[in-house]
Design an enzyme around this catalytic site. Structure first.
Site, short mmCIF file in Angstrom:
data_model
loop_
_atom_site.label_atom_id
_atom_site.label_comp_id
_atom_site.label_asym_id
_atom_site.label_seq_id
_atom_site.Cartn_x
_atom_site.Cartn_y
_atom_site.Cartn_z
N PHE A 133 20.90 72.81 25.21
CA PHE A 133 21.72 72.77 24.00
C PHE A 133 21.24 71.61 23.15
O PHE A 133 21.35 70.46 23.58
CB PHE A 133 23.17 72.59 24.43
N GLU A 137 20.71 64.07 17.90
CA GLU A 137 19.39 63.65 17.42
C GLU A 137 19.24 62.14 17.64
O GLU A 137 20.23 61.46 17.88
CB GLU A 137 19.26 64.00 15.93
N TRP A 166 18.24 63.41 24.02
CA TRP A 166 19.22 63.37 25.13
C TRP A 166 19.67 64.76 25.52
O TRP A 166 20.85 65.01 25.68
CB TRP A 166 20.44 62.49 24.78
N LEU A 244 31.07 72.16 22.74
CA LEU A 244 31.32 70.86 23.37
C LEU A 244 32.73 70.81 23.94
O LEU A 244 32.97 70.20 24.98
CB LEU A 244 31.12 69.74 22.35
N GLU A 368 28.99 63.93 25.47
CA GLU A 368 30.02 64.90 25.06
C GLU A 368 31.21 64.20 24.41
O GLU A 368 32.37 64.49 24.68
CB GLU A 368 30.51 65.72 26.25
#
Lengths: 389, 261
Positions: A133, A137, A166, A244, A368
């Site tokens: 996913f 950035e 990440w 999320l 998250e």
């Protein structure tokens, strides 16, 4: 009447259905057989074996809370229980399942075309195809709406440019769900198969947390995709944020799994380790720590179950998930650190699970949605005043 | 091929078990219960037979209505259907009467082969598979570490101290399996979800034509006469070395005294 058992002090077991217990016990058995004996080595070497994906798929863990297309279709509480048991093994394994199910499969299932669902979901549920996913950035973490990755129409095609950072599973993914800004349709989601010209990944090394998990950078350089690569049913930040929210729900549970493992390890250690001719669990300072851990573990697990029931009733608000994520990860990390002190020097080695969980939870605390952002979401919810927009 | 597997609900092997002082039967409500561990191997073996030969797998369980969770657990591994025999009059049944009731249920299902775990972890009598074969009038092949079905022939490898006995018979037959015959699969989540909607046929004693007086505590052929809790563990003997290494000698003498060395 004997005191309640330490690991289910509030008898939450009784609040679960037979089916939910069976899913929990099955996951717990899998973790005990397959993950716990190996995970210290994976963590030390910084790897997660790819064949684990297939095993998780055979079990039905991948996209388990989705209906159809080869998915098991369980309720949200079952999904939460599985996340808890997996993360009692390692946050890396739970992250793998969260990303595959909630961040990669969920947007396809929710916003994809029938053709996209049929093509991608069954092999993803089976663990044959791994997804990732791409939202964050290098310069846009807590503020994803500022993203620079762009998608430009060129005839019938789309051309993507930008960098995502990440990204869990990025380097091992067969398909990436990439969110990019379009010229006049806001943010849209794209399915980018591995090997597409102009799409490359670079794994991020030198991590001291979530080592049993692959974290990567995705690079899109004039990456050309056909018209049907876009997820047709969503526009705007609502798309990635809804994903999320699904994944955070799993973290509310998972973090309590890591906490339980740390508490269990500290409790066993405290009752067997002797200093001054008696078990250190007999000292008041140690008992204070254990009691505090027990209280927060019990409360956090109860909170997770409550949120799970609300989700299954279709009345769980994103702000309530924020409350759960903020509390449970914060408390899990506190439990892990406290457990570390009980284990003394042994607590810093991979012979015990505690330092591994403590280090992992440092990532879980900020991914998250950082604790700070979840605090601001709660602040906005109760004051009506946005502090970050 | 119609394959029937017997399963039993037993107390969690790790749990402290209690007997009810009133009728000296196991207090099943006070402890966590699980599917008898050896039965998981029997279910797995049944599923493998089905994968090789086609047909269907039926699970048979005798136990109180709360044993339905155990039936569902077994179904979640992949069997097609289940039969659950429950009747208040069954409480306290001995191994032979259990076999008698299972036999009556098996006659309703008419399988080509019956698979059982070799023993249950609660009573550990290991009597039911043989008694079942006797009541059915079928060959009983017990203690199988390996099972092959070849046409009408059922062949098992039974582990002995020196190797294997290979035993075969013409089906239908009763086969009891031991741990290690296979590696039982995890129930998949799809299997767990599907287990909810698989057919479970309920039978009472009346449905099976079994006289309630012949079974349960009333008809039991064996009786628990007395029971006592395990005595608390005695404090061990501590050997402390005064600093001259004599503790090693004492330890060696202890081991030699008990013929460990």
């Amino acid at each position: 009447m004997s005191p309640p058992p330490a690991l289910d002090f509030l008898d939450l077991d009784r609040l679960l259905s037979d089916e939910e217990r069976l899913i929990r016990d099955t996951t717990r058995g899998f973790v005990a057989d397959r993950i716990l004996p190996e995970v210290a080595g994976w963590f030390e070497r910084g790897e997660l074996p790819r064949e684990l994906a297939k095993e998780l798929g055979d079990l039905g863990l991948l996209g388990m809370h989705l209906e159809g297309y080869g998915c098991a279709g369980t309720n949200a509480v079952s999904y939460g229980l599985a996340c808890l048991e997996l993360e009692a093994g390692d946050s890396g394994a739970r992250s793998f399942v969260s990303v595959q199910g909630s961040l990669a499969m969920y947007p396809i299932w929710k916003y994809g075309s029938e053709e996209q669902k049929r093509r991608w979901l069954p092999p993803m549920a089976a663990g044959e195809v791994i997804g990732c996913f791409g939202l964050t950035e290098p310069d846009f973490g807590s503020n994803p709406a500022g993203m620079r990755t762009s998608a430009r129409r060129d005839g019938g095609d789309w051309v993507l440019n930008g960098t995502k950072m990440w990204i869990t599973n990025g380097g091992i993914a067969d398909v990436a769900v990439v969110w990019a800004r379009t010229e006049d349709e806001g943010v849209r989601g794209f399915l980018v198969p591995a090997g597409t010209p102009g799409f490359s990944t670079r794994d991020i090394g030198r991590k001291l947390s979530l080592r049993a998990s692959v974290t990567s950078e995705l690079v899109l350089e004039d990456c050309r995709l056909p018209a049907d690569a876009v997820l047709p049913e969503v526009r705007g930040m609502r798309g990635p944020l809804s994903c999320l929210n699904e994944a955070r729900f799993g973290i509310v549970w998972g973090s309590m799994g890591a906490a339980r493992a740390c508490f269990q390890s500290a409790l066993e250690y405290a009752t067997t380790r002797e200093q001054f001719d008696r078990p250190i669990g007999g000292f008041q300072l140690t008992q204070q720590k254990l009691a505090d851990m027990l209280v927060e573990l019990s409360k956090g697990t109860l909170l997770a179950l409550h949120l799970g029931r609300m989700k299954d009733d279709g009345r769980l608000a994103p702000e309530q998930v924020s409350l759960g994520k903020l509390n449970n990860v914060r408390e899990a990390l506190a439990i892990a650190r406290s457990a570390r002190t009980i284990l003394g020097a042994n607590g810093i080695t991979l012979e015990y699970p505690v330092i591994r969980h403590a280090n992992n939870l440092e990532s879980v605390l900020t991914y998250e949605g950082t604790s700070e952002v979840h605090s601001l979401i709660l602040g906005q919810a109760v004051t009506g005043l946005a502090a970050f927009q | 091929m119609k394959i029937l597997v017997t399963v039993k609900r037993v107390p969690d092997t790790a749990a402290e078990k209690r007997l009810d002082p009133a009728d000296k039967t196991l207090d099943r409500e006070s402890v966590e219960t699980i599917l008898n561990p050896v039965d998981e191997y029997a279910v797995e073996e049944a599923l493998r037979l089905k994968e090789q030969h086609g047909g269907e797998v039926v699970v048979l369980c005798m136990g109180p209505s709360s044993a339905l969770a155990t039936v569902r657990k077994a179904l979640s591994m992949g069997p097609d259907a289940a039969v659950h025999v429950h009747d208040d009059a069954l409480h306290g049944s001995c191994a032979f009467n259990t076999a008698k009731v299972l036999q009556a249920a098996i006659r309703q299902v008419e399988p080509d082969i019956v698979l059982c775990g070799s023993e249950s972890t609660d009573a550990r009598t290991s009597l039911v598979p043989s008694a079942l074969a006797e009541y059915l009038g079928w060959p009983g092949l017990t203690g199988a570490k390996q099972l092959e079905v070849d046409g009408a022939t059922v062949r098992v490898h039974r582990e002995t101290e020196n190797g294997y006995d290979v035993v075969e018979a013409d089906g239908p037959a009763v086969v009891s399996v031991v741990k290690g015959i296979n590696e039982p699969r995890y129930p998949s989540f799809k299997g767990i979800m599907a287990a909810k909607s698989k057919p479970v046929t309920d039978y009472t004693l009346a449905d099976l034509g079994v006289d309630p007086g012949e079974v349960g505590t009333a008809g039991a052929t064996t009786e628990v006469v007395d029971f006592a809790p395990r005595p608390p563990r005695q404090a061990g003997q501590q050997v402390k070395d005064p600093g001259d290494g004599s503790a090693a000698v004492e330890l060696a003498e202890f081991l030699a005294g008990h013929k460990f060395i």
